[in-house]
Design an enzyme around this catalytic site. Sequence first.
Site, PDB file in Angstrom:
ATOM      1  N   ASP A 466       1.072  -1.325   0.062  1.00 16.73           N
ATOM      2  CA  ASP A 466       0.165  -0.160  -0.280  1.00 16.73           C
ATOM      3  C   ASP A 466       1.263   1.417  -0.031  1.00 16.73           C
ATOM      4  O   ASP A 466       2.514   0.830   0.285  1.00 16.73           O
ATOM      5  CB  ASP A 466      -0.984   0.177   1.320  1.00 16.73           C
ATOM      6  CG  ASP A 466      -1.839   0.996   1.623  1.00 16.73           C
ATOM      7  OD1 ASP A 466      -2.414   1.699  -0.003  1.00 16.73           O
ATOM      8  OD2 ASP A 466      -2.203   1.781   2.751  1.00 16.73           O
ATOM      9  N   THR A 468      -0.636   4.460   1.666  1.00 12.40           N
ATOM     10  CA  THR A 468      -0.854   5.999   1.905  1.00 12.40           C
ATOM     11  C   THR A 468      -0.501   4.753   3.769  1.00 12.40           C
ATOM     12  O   THR A 468      -0.951   3.885   3.988  1.00 12.40           O
ATOM     13  CB  THR A 468      -2.032   6.246   2.077  1.00 12.40           C
ATOM     14  OG1 THR A 468      -2.654   7.169   0.693  1.00 12.40           O
ATOM     15  CG2 THR A 468      -2.391   7.358   3.537  1.00 12.40           C
ATOM     16  N   GLU A 576      -8.340  14.979   7.839  1.00  9.27           N
ATOM     17  CA  GLU A 576      -9.711  15.934   8.519  1.00  9.27           C
ATOM     18  C   GLU A 576      -8.760  16.734   9.258  1.00  9.27           C
ATOM     19  O   GLU A 576      -8.890  17.409   9.562  1.00  9.27           O
ATOM     20  CB  GLU A 576     -10.939  15.562   8.510  1.00  9.27           C
ATOM     21  CG  GLU A 576     -11.783  14.798   7.811  1.00  9.27           C
ATOM     22  CD  GLU A 576     -12.613  14.578   8.169  1.00  9.27           C
ATOM     23  OE1 GLU A 576     -13.140  14.165  10.084  1.00  9.27           O
ATOM     24  OE2 GLU A 576     -13.812  14.191   7.670  1.00  9.27           O
ATOM     25  N   LYS A 640     -16.447  18.758   0.310  1.00  7.23           N
ATOM     26  CA  LYS A 640     -15.332  18.478  -0.503  1.00  7.23           C
ATOM     27  C   LYS A 640     -15.271  17.195  -0.847  1.00  7.23           C
ATOM     28  O   LYS A 640     -15.940  16.198   0.031  1.00  7.23           O
ATOM     29  CB  LYS A 640     -14.266  19.011   0.446  1.00  7.23           C
ATOM     30  CG  LYS A 640     -14.561  17.761   2.092  1.00  7.23           C
ATOM     31  CD  LYS A 640     -13.065  18.686   2.899  1.00  7.23           C
ATOM     32  CE  LYS A 640     -13.642  16.992   4.232  1.00  7.23           C
ATOM     33  NZ  LYS A 640     -12.391  17.757   5.070  1.00  7.23           N
ATOM     34  N   ARG A 675      -1.484  14.950  -1.910  1.00  3.04           N
ATOM     35  CA  ARG A 675      -3.345  14.167  -2.283  1.00  3.04           C
ATOM     36  C   ARG A 675      -4.319  16.035  -2.255  1.00  3.04           C
ATOM     37  O   ARG A 675      -4.385  16.497  -1.335  1.00  3.04           O
ATOM     38  CB  ARG A 675      -3.387  14.209  -1.088  1.00  3.04           C
ATOM     39  CG  ARG A 675      -2.585  12.381  -0.685  1.00  3.04           C
ATOM     40  CD  ARG A 675      -1.895  12.233   0.944  1.00  3.04           C
ATOM     41  NE  ARG A 675      -3.722  11.890   1.548  1.00  3.04           N
ATOM     42  CZ  ARG A 675      -4.768  10.362   0.893  1.00  3.04           C
ATOM     43  NH1 ARG A 675      -3.522   9.393   0.943  1.00  3.04           N
ATOM     44  NH2 ARG A 675      -5.887   9.885   1.906  1.00  3.04           N
ATOM     45  N   THR A 755      -2.982   1.855  -3.770  1.00  3.21           N
ATOM     46  CA  THR A 755      -2.660   2.359  -4.008  1.00  3.21           C
ATOM     47  C   THR A 755      -4.351   3.207  -4.389  1.00  3.21           C
ATOM     48  O   THR A 755      -4.777   2.598  -5.769  1.00  3.21           O
ATOM     49  CB  THR A 755      -1.906   3.758  -4.051  1.00  3.21           C
ATOM     50  OG1 THR A 755      -2.122   4.738  -3.194  1.00  3.21           O
ATOM     51  CG2 THR A 755      -1.415   4.456  -5.564  1.00  3.21           C
ATOM     52  N   GLY A 756      -4.804   3.454  -3.487  1.00  2.00           N
ATOM     53  CA  GLY A 756      -6.185   4.027  -4.126  1.00  2.00           C
ATOM     54  C   GLY A 756      -6.367   6.012  -4.344  1.00  2.00           C
ATOM     55  O   GLY A 756      -6.849   5.988  -4.831  1.00  2.00           O
ATOM     56  N   ASN A 887      -8.331  -0.904   4.322  1.00  2.00           N
ATOM     57  CA  ASN A 887      -8.482  -1.748   3.339  1.00  2.00           C
ATOM     58  C   ASN A 887      -7.504  -2.770   2.443  1.00  2.00           C
ATOM     59  O   ASN A 887      -7.617  -2.833   1.415  1.00  2.00           O
ATOM     60  CB  ASN A 887      -8.760  -0.332   2.401  1.00  2.00           C
ATOM     61  CG  ASN A 887      -7.353   0.916   2.700  1.00  2.00           C
ATOM     62  OD1 ASN A 887      -6.768   0.268   3.024  1.00  2.00           O
ATOM     63  ND2 ASN A 887      -7.478   1.632   1.608  1.00  2.00           N
TER      64      ASN A 887
END
Length: 1185
Positions: A466, A468, A576, A640, A675, A755-756, A887
Amino acid sequence: MDSPSPIMFDSSLNNEITPSSNSRRSASAHHSRTSRAGSTGEVAFSDLGSKPVLYGSRRADSEVYCMSQKEINEEDARFVYINNPVSTNDKFEFARNSIRTAKYSVISFLPRNLFKQFHRVAYIYFLIIAVLNQLPQLAVFGRGASILPLASVLLVTAVKDAYEDWRRHRADKIENNRLAWVLVDGQFQQKSWKDIQVGEIIKVEANDTLPCDMVLLSTSDPTGVAYVQTINLDGESNLKTRYAKQETLSKNPENGRFTGLIKCEKPNRNIYGFHGNMEIDGKRLSLGPSNIILRGCDLKNTASILGVAVYCGAETKAMLNSSGAPSKRSRLETRMNLEITILSLFLVALCTVTSVCAAVWLRRHRDELDTMPFYRRKDYNEDEPENYNYYGWGMEIFFTFLMAVIVFQIMIPISLYISMELVRVGQAYFMIRDAHMYDEASNSRFQCRALNINEDLGQIKYVFSDKTGTLTENKMEFQCASIWGVDYSGRKVTSGDEQAGHSVQVGEATVSPKMRVKVDPKLLQALRGGKMSEDFEHIRDFFLALAACNTIVPLIVDTSDPCVKLMDYQGESPDEQALAYAAAAYGFMLIERTSGHIVIDVLGQRQRFNVLGLHEFDSDRKRMSVILGFPDKSVKIFVKGADTSMFTVIDRASSMGIIRATEGHLHSYSSLGLRTLVVGMRELSDSEFEQWHSSFEAASTALIGRAALLRKVATNVENHLSLLGASAIEDKLQEGVPEAIEALRTAAIKVWVLTGDKQETAISIGYSSKLLTNKMKQFIVNSNSKESCRKSLSDALLVCKKLNNVSETPDNEEISASSGSLVALIIDGTSLVYILDSELEEQLFELASKCSVVLCCRVAPLQKAGIVALVKNRTADMTLSIGDGANDVSMIQMADVGVGISGQEGRQAVMASDFSMGQFRFLVPLLLVHGHWNYQRMGYMIIYNFYRNAIFVLVLFWYVPFTAFTLTTAINEWNSVLYSVIYTAVPTVIVGVLDKDLRRKTLLKYPQLYGAGQRRENYNSKLFWLTMIDTLWQSVVVFFGPFFAYRISSIDAASIGDLWTLGVVILVNLHLAMDINRWNWLMHAAIWGSILATFVSIMVIDAIPILPGYWAIFESAKTGLFWLCLLGVVVAALIPRFVVKVLYQHCSPCDIQIAKEAEKLKPLSRGVAGSVGVEMSAILDSPRR
């Protein structure tokens, strides 16, 4: 240096993207003006049963989601009568709150533990042998001696299991006897946790742990909010908010009768979902995940709460999720089964030869059997002689076969299994204690959660990672923003411009953000200009969105100065938190959050905004939104989300120029590895708000498909937005990641990143982590149809073949022989939708196998598992997956070896993994050092165990023809039993745990040495057969040397049997000593101590009058011939092995042997530091091929 232009295949910018890697769950929440009660939809993880998992299709996630949205009918519902446990448990007696993690009871321990142990087929084999030896016709050994080896192994394992279960019983007792306040007859009384029932009202005070799963009824906060910490459940330390319904807030169960009915789903494992309704005072209220608090959560920043127990004991979500990591089996152990099968066939062959020869012998001497020793058929003690001890020619052959099986039983090494377990425990101990894999930042050590696959770490060929939180720190830092088409990239920021600490006054204390953020002078100037600045309104709305559109919980933290406090933002997502701190740095500080309103200090003016609606992020919408009521009575929605999701709901007609400018800024941010999120807003009219409000109320109380309806409501209101801008957050690489990836690639390990994140972000991280290099040819596959994917893969394969042809021409000999080292494949999740689970998988695998790097972007969790399965199912190479979030769980469990990172995204990955650690860079010492050592030790130990048992069996076999094939043994039966238990067992384990063929520094300096495990150099069929040939020679020397030396003497069988026993024991221990790479005092004690123990044991056995061979060793050892034979057979047996070993090492040395000689002749510089980082730096200077 500019990188070569990548080859694009069917690029599409408007493809739907897959969920980003930091998405947690799908939920929608609403806090109405009147009730201010939270209600969220949920995602339930339904059991798919036997349905195939669709790795490539996004419909797989949606299917799971939709299956959970069924009506809660009478059969599927649980009815909980509030404050009435009798009625609740009347029809169905629900589980009490006592838990039991122990596996056994006093009564069930023996049968269940034995049943578990006999799952190993080898144990059943030895049990059958022991039973056969109890029959008088087959009693070769003493009955007690035949049972001892199996009994010892079973006893050791049973004692270990009993101790572990005793600890579980003790922990269960402590947990079950904890006390909680329970409402009984109108008063709260203390009860043991184990006595709590479903339906009872429980009071929990600050910092207490919840005893069961409870629906929240009321809190000490007048707004009904409670803060909980779920670290015991999922490892996340950030505070979560839970809400009580407004209708139950004002009720005091101590002052009056509190009644109601909760209708909810049956117990399930989904800790993020809950579906139910509550009927109270004639009203039906919807219940979701924000209204339930789970067992194991800690109450924080809230004085007290009241709740009703809905799930207790084993039915709580924590207990339903308490299963460990999936069981995996070592590849080496699986391979070992083939050799055990060969040895079993060899055993059958020996037994068959013995029985056939016995049949021939009986036929030849059939007329002499009445009086011949061993086969005297007639009992002449009676008046009329009768046959005894003879069962006929056919039965004698059959009994001979079975007796041969008993005598030669140790050909299948029972001690090997327990030796492997002990060695793995020792290896795990040293891995856990390795200071090079200790993470000071998180104070976490390496964890070994699966002991049975240690050696697999030395054979890894593919690493799936992965990005992140695995390659990066997952500690987000706000870097820059694009607002209303203006790029505030902060390129002119200097240290002097760093935010010194924006602060607000709260009471008598000054409060400033806990995290400092670098600010852009140009943006600060625009804000200070106020309304005089033409962009002020847009900038204000942008930062207001960052401060409000989140689920952040602001907490004021004390410092050493009572007049100075820090504002700590607790949230489920690091993104966040970073955005909230950025807003605070620019003067928009979130100060207070309740279920109905938030308070934000806007440029020094404190303003209160009513939270009229909150739609949290979900994987379908890929965005979140908040509806705020402003002090001027206006209502605005702030949204957002991901750029591909947001640009579909932006009103393009009114701001096309700004959209294009923002898209350009987004591309540049992504190229820097940042990001990005896009922010938009619009004002809602009264009619629009009322329409949304009524739709939301209907959806939140729906019994069928509630989550889908809530998602539809959110989608309907999130449209025609005005684009405010975009934010860019940096997720920095972890320390040592580039060096680690370089080391892995040098070790011929292919590193794939799944990765996403956006493609540009992933490529940028690829370059900074040295996963991608400027010399690589990149194939980028972005397709939006199956045919397009087919063409893209075909074109890429064609280019790959051309590159191969070019590199193989004589004019390009200097180019790397493997074109795969120059090729990288970059593919997105949309393309994988059409490739995985289709005939295109073969093309993808063929292309990917020609590439040294594969980078998959915008992939969903199931697609990650699908990529791993693509390789795992089509190659014999070992795979490893590493990740840090929920995930990544499917990917971790799919791979041969799963590694979890103890990061910022909870402990779901760690809980599902085989090994866990704090940093990605620890993968280098784990694989290149411990993996290499573990594989080398275990491979040698297995071969050695086969050898030491086979030589003993062959010595017994050579004696059979000289006993008329009666299977009478010269070796004492107790020596046969102790051979595998005392005489040779300890050195095997000690060497398996402590021996090191190469130093740590050498293995880290030359990662290419890791290839020995990938090529299976330490355990393969060739090595097995060579060892068996050597075993055959050694057994011949050991047996026939003393046999011919004493052929004309009067020595008895017991004396020569002791000589054979000592010869075999000394031989196998010296054989082991020849192969030890690094001696220490434990190895000396084990090997020489085992030989000494053999002498002592034989003397003790021969000194017992009731045993056969009384005083034999004392008589035979008096002669010089005894000691001469002992020395001669050992030297003669080992000379061929010694000669072959010397010739092989000098004429055809392997990489490992060359490195060994280098260590001896040219030791590594003492000046090299012992830290991993310094050791790995030498890799960069190593020659490239």
